[in-house]
Each structure stands twice: as C-alpha cells, then as structure tokens.
Design a protein around this motif. Sequence first.
Motif, PDB file in Angstrom:
ATOM      1  N   VAL A  65       0.875  -1.167   0.000  1.00 53.01           N
ATOM      2  CA  VAL A  65       0.000   0.000   0.000  1.00 53.01           C
ATOM      3  C   VAL A  65       0.914   1.219   0.000  1.00 53.01           C
ATOM      4  CG1 VAL A  65      -1.799   1.248   1.234  1.00 53.01           C
ATOM      5  CG2 VAL A  65      -1.772  -1.260   1.294  1.00 53.01           C
ATOM      6  N   ASP A  66       0.725   2.133  -0.970  1.00 49.93           N
ATOM      7  CA  ASP A  66       1.582   3.314  -1.033  1.00 49.93           C
ATOM      8  C   ASP A  66       1.142   4.376  -0.021  1.00 49.93           C
ATOM      9  OD1 ASP A  66      -0.529   4.796  -2.133  1.00 49.93           O
ATOM     10  OD2 ASP A  66       0.250   4.699  -4.182  1.00 49.93           O
ATOM     11  N   VAL A  67       1.867   5.487   0.027  1.00 52.12           N
ATOM     12  CA  VAL A  67       1.594   6.527   1.023  1.00 52.12           C
ATOM     13  C   VAL A  67       0.213   7.154   0.859  1.00 52.12           C
ATOM     14  CG1 VAL A  67       4.007   7.069   1.450  1.00 52.12           C
ATOM     15  CG2 VAL A  67       2.787   8.267  -0.369  1.00 52.12           C
ATOM     16  N   ASN A  68      -0.389   7.005  -0.319  1.00 49.21           N
ATOM     17  CA  ASN A  68      -1.724   7.536  -0.567  1.00 49.21           C
ATOM     18  C   ASN A  68      -2.825   6.521  -0.270  1.00 49.21           C
ATOM     19  OD1 ASN A  68      -0.749  10.050  -1.497  1.00 49.21           O
ATOM     20  ND2 ASN A  68      -0.257   9.107  -3.459  1.00 49.21           N
ATOM     21  N   GLY A  69      -2.425   5.320   0.178  1.00 50.38           N
ATOM     22  CA  GLY A  69      -3.403   4.292   0.501  1.00 50.38           C
ATOM     23  C   GLY A  69      -3.812   3.429  -0.671  1.00 50.38           C
ATOM     24  N   ASN A  70      -3.131   3.578  -1.804  1.00 55.67           N
ATOM     25  CA  ASN A  70      -3.437   2.762  -2.979  1.00 55.67           C
ATOM     26  C   ASN A  70      -2.740   1.410  -2.877  1.00 55.67           C
ATOM     27  OD1 ASN A  70      -4.876   4.907  -4.295  1.00 55.67           O
ATOM     28  ND2 ASN A  70      -2.888   5.839  -4.712  1.00 55.67           N
ATOM     29  N   GLU A  71      -3.504   0.345  -3.100  1.00 52.97           N
ATOM     30  CA  GLU A  71      -2.931  -0.996  -3.048  1.00 52.97           C
ATOM     31  C   GLU A  71      -2.405  -1.396  -4.417  1.00 52.97           C
ATOM     32  OE1 GLU A  71      -5.148  -4.087  -1.106  1.00 52.97           O
ATOM     33  OE2 GLU A  71      -6.192  -2.644   0.150  1.00 52.97           O
ATOM     34  N   ALA A  72      -1.268  -2.102  -4.420  1.00 60.73           N
ATOM     35  CA  ALA A  72      -0.689  -2.596  -5.662  1.00 60.73           C
ATOM     36  C   ALA A  72      -0.329  -4.065  -5.481  1.00 60.73           C
ATOM     37  CB  ALA A  72       0.547  -1.797  -6.045  1.00 60.73           C
ATOM     38  N   LEU A  73      -0.707  -4.885  -6.427  1.00 59.14           N
ATOM     39  CA  LEU A  73      -0.405  -6.312  -6.407  1.00 59.14           C
ATOM     40  C   LEU A  73       0.942  -6.540  -7.078  1.00 59.14           C
ATOM     41  CD1 LEU A  73      -1.366  -9.235  -5.874  1.00 59.14           C
ATOM     42  CD2 LEU A  73      -2.392  -9.182  -8.151  1.00 59.14           C
ATOM     43  N   SER A  74       1.860  -7.190  -6.364  1.00 60.28           N
ATOM     44  CA  SER A  74       3.187  -7.478  -6.909  1.00 60.28           C
ATOM     45  C   SER A  74       3.265  -8.880  -7.502  1.00 60.28           C
ATOM     46  CB  SER A  74       4.256  -7.350  -5.819  1.00 60.28           C
ATOM     47  OG  SER A  74       4.295  -6.051  -5.315  1.00 60.28           O
ATOM     48  N   ALA A  75       2.638  -9.846  -6.824  1.00 58.73           N
ATOM     49  CA  ALA A  75       2.717 -11.238  -7.266  1.00 58.73           C
ATOM     50  C   ALA A  75       1.651 -12.057  -6.562  1.00 58.73           C
ATOM     51  CB  ALA A  75       4.097 -11.815  -6.955  1.00 58.73           C
ATOM     52  N   ILE A  76       1.417 -13.227  -7.079  1.00 59.60           N
ATOM     53  CA  ILE A  76       0.559 -14.213  -6.415  1.00 59.60           C
ATOM     54  C   ILE A  76       1.428 -15.434  -6.161  1.00 59.60           C
ATOM     55  CG2 ILE A  76      -1.452 -15.717  -6.625  1.00 59.60           C
ATOM     56  CD1 ILE A  76      -2.733 -13.523  -8.346  1.00 59.60           C
ATOM     57  N   ALA A  77       1.548 -15.806  -4.901  1.00 60.99           N
ATOM     58  CA  ALA A  77       2.367 -16.953  -4.516  1.00 60.99           C
ATOM     59  C   ALA A  77       1.472 -18.171  -4.331  1.00 60.99           C
ATOM     60  CB  ALA A  77       3.130 -16.653  -3.235  1.00 60.99           C
ATOM     61  N   GLU A  78       1.919 -19.273  -4.895  1.00 65.14           N
ATOM     62  CA  GLU A  78       1.209 -20.556  -4.797  1.00 65.14           C
ATOM     63  C   GLU A  78       2.193 -21.600  -4.283  1.00 65.14           C
ATOM     64  OE1 GLU A  78       0.012 -20.723  -8.951  1.00 65.14           O
ATOM     65  OE2 GLU A  78      -2.017 -20.112  -8.377  1.00 65.14           O
ATOM     66  N   PRO A  79       1.714 -22.794  -3.930  1.00 62.39           N
ATOM     67  CA  PRO A  79       2.616 -23.829  -3.416  1.00 62.39           C
ATOM     68  C   PRO A  79       3.706 -24.191  -4.426  1.00 62.39           C
ATOM     69  CG  PRO A  79       0.331 -24.432  -3.029  1.00 62.39           C
ATOM     70  CD  PRO A  79       0.316 -23.239  -3.933  1.00 62.39           C
ATOM     71  N   ILE A  80       4.855 -24.433  -4.066  1.00 62.02           N
ATOM     72  CA  ILE A  80       5.593 -24.053  -2.868  1.00 62.02           C
ATOM     73  C   ILE A  80       6.431 -22.837  -3.250  1.00 62.02           C
ATOM     74  CG2 ILE A  80       7.490 -24.718  -1.347  1.00 62.02           C
ATOM     75  CD1 ILE A  80       5.158 -26.459  -0.643  1.00 62.02           C
ATOM     76  N   MET A  81       5.978 -21.650  -2.894  1.00 64.16           N
ATOM     77  CA  MET A  81       6.719 -20.417  -3.169  1.00 64.16           C
ATOM     78  C   MET A  81       7.052 -19.762  -1.824  1.00 64.16           C
ATOM     79  SD  MET A  81       4.594 -18.967  -6.462  1.00 64.16           S
ATOM     80  CE  MET A  81       5.754 -17.694  -6.934  1.00 64.16           C
ATOM     81  N   TRP A  82       8.244 -19.211  -1.763  1.00 64.61           N
ATOM     82  CA  TRP A  82       8.745 -18.606  -0.533  1.00 64.61           C
ATOM     83  C   TRP A  82       8.636 -17.095  -0.619  1.00 64.61           C
ATOM     84  CZ3 TRP A  82      10.421 -21.835   3.367  1.00 64.61           C
ATOM     85  CH2 TRP A  82      10.544 -23.175   3.003  1.00 64.61           C
ATOM     86  N   PHE A  83       8.380 -16.439   0.518  1.00 69.69           N
ATOM     87  CA  PHE A  83       8.319 -14.992   0.561  1.00 69.69           C
ATOM     88  C   PHE A  83       8.582 -14.523   1.981  1.00 69.69           C
ATOM     89  CE2 PHE A  83       4.105 -16.450   1.656  1.00 69.69           C
ATOM     90  CZ  PHE A  83       3.640 -15.539   2.608  1.00 69.69           C
ATOM     91  N   GLY A  84       8.780 -13.228   2.137  1.00 70.05           N
ATOM     92  CA  GLY A  84       8.996 -12.635   3.441  1.00 70.05           C
ATOM     93  C   GLY A  84       9.437 -11.205   3.301  1.00 70.05           C
ATOM     94  N   GLU A  85       9.500 -10.501   4.411  1.00 71.56           N
ATOM     95  CA  GLU A  85       9.931  -9.112   4.407  1.00 71.56           C
ATOM     96  C   GLU A  85      11.430  -9.068   4.119  1.00 71.56           C
ATOM     97  OE1 GLU A  85       9.839  -5.235   4.291  1.00 71.56           O
ATOM     98  OE2 GLU A  85       8.022  -6.371   4.679  1.00 71.56           O
ATOM     99  N   ILE A  86      11.794  -8.350   3.064  1.00 62.91           N
ATOM    100  CA  ILE A  86      13.220  -8.286   2.696  1.00 62.91           C
ATOM    101  C   ILE A  86      13.728  -6.866   2.785  1.00 62.91           C
ATOM    102  CG2 ILE A  86      13.235 -10.339   1.270  1.00 62.91           C
ATOM    103  CD1 ILE A  86      12.902  -8.522  -1.163  1.00 62.91           C
TER     104      ILE A  86
END
Length: 86
Positions: A65-86
């Motif tokens: 969500v940007d500073v204006n409150g707009n949401e943006a989709l970066s990706a869709i993760a499905e099994p077995i995909m890894w993610f986390g705060e980087i």
Amino acid sequence: MLDLIYINRLKENTWFSVLPEAFQKFILEHGKQITFEKNSYVFHAQDEFDGIYTVLKGSISLGYVDVNGNEALSAIAEPIMWFGEI
C-alpha cells in the motif's frame, strides 16, 4: 510439526532441496503451520522480521500500500513459493 504431505512437497522444492541438510532440518523443526483467513494480512512492511514464509496450500497475494493508501499487487504466490519481508 508439519503434515508429512507438506514435508514431502518441501523436499521436492527447488530452493529447499539444495539447502544444507542442517538448514532443512532447522526449518522443519522450527517452522509453524499457520492458516490465514481470506483477505487477512500475513505481515506489514514495518513489522519486525520474524522469518520467511512458504505457501503450502492455496495462494496468497503479495503487494503493498503506497503513502496515498493505494494498493498494488506485486505477485501471487502458490505452493511451494517462498516470501517474506526483505
């Protein structure tokens, strides 16, 4: 402890399968299986880092969500995909 079906799927995963055995064991021993409700948040950008995540079942939308409150989709993760705060 993860269900055996998920342990087997992890061991077939490209990233997980090439990790040193000690690291694989650590993840399997310390990992937690958590179910999230639809449209809930796993974490927010400013949250304290608490590890990496993988999708075992279903899918998850990754975005921000940007500073204006707009949401943006970066990706869709499905099994077995890894993610986390980087």
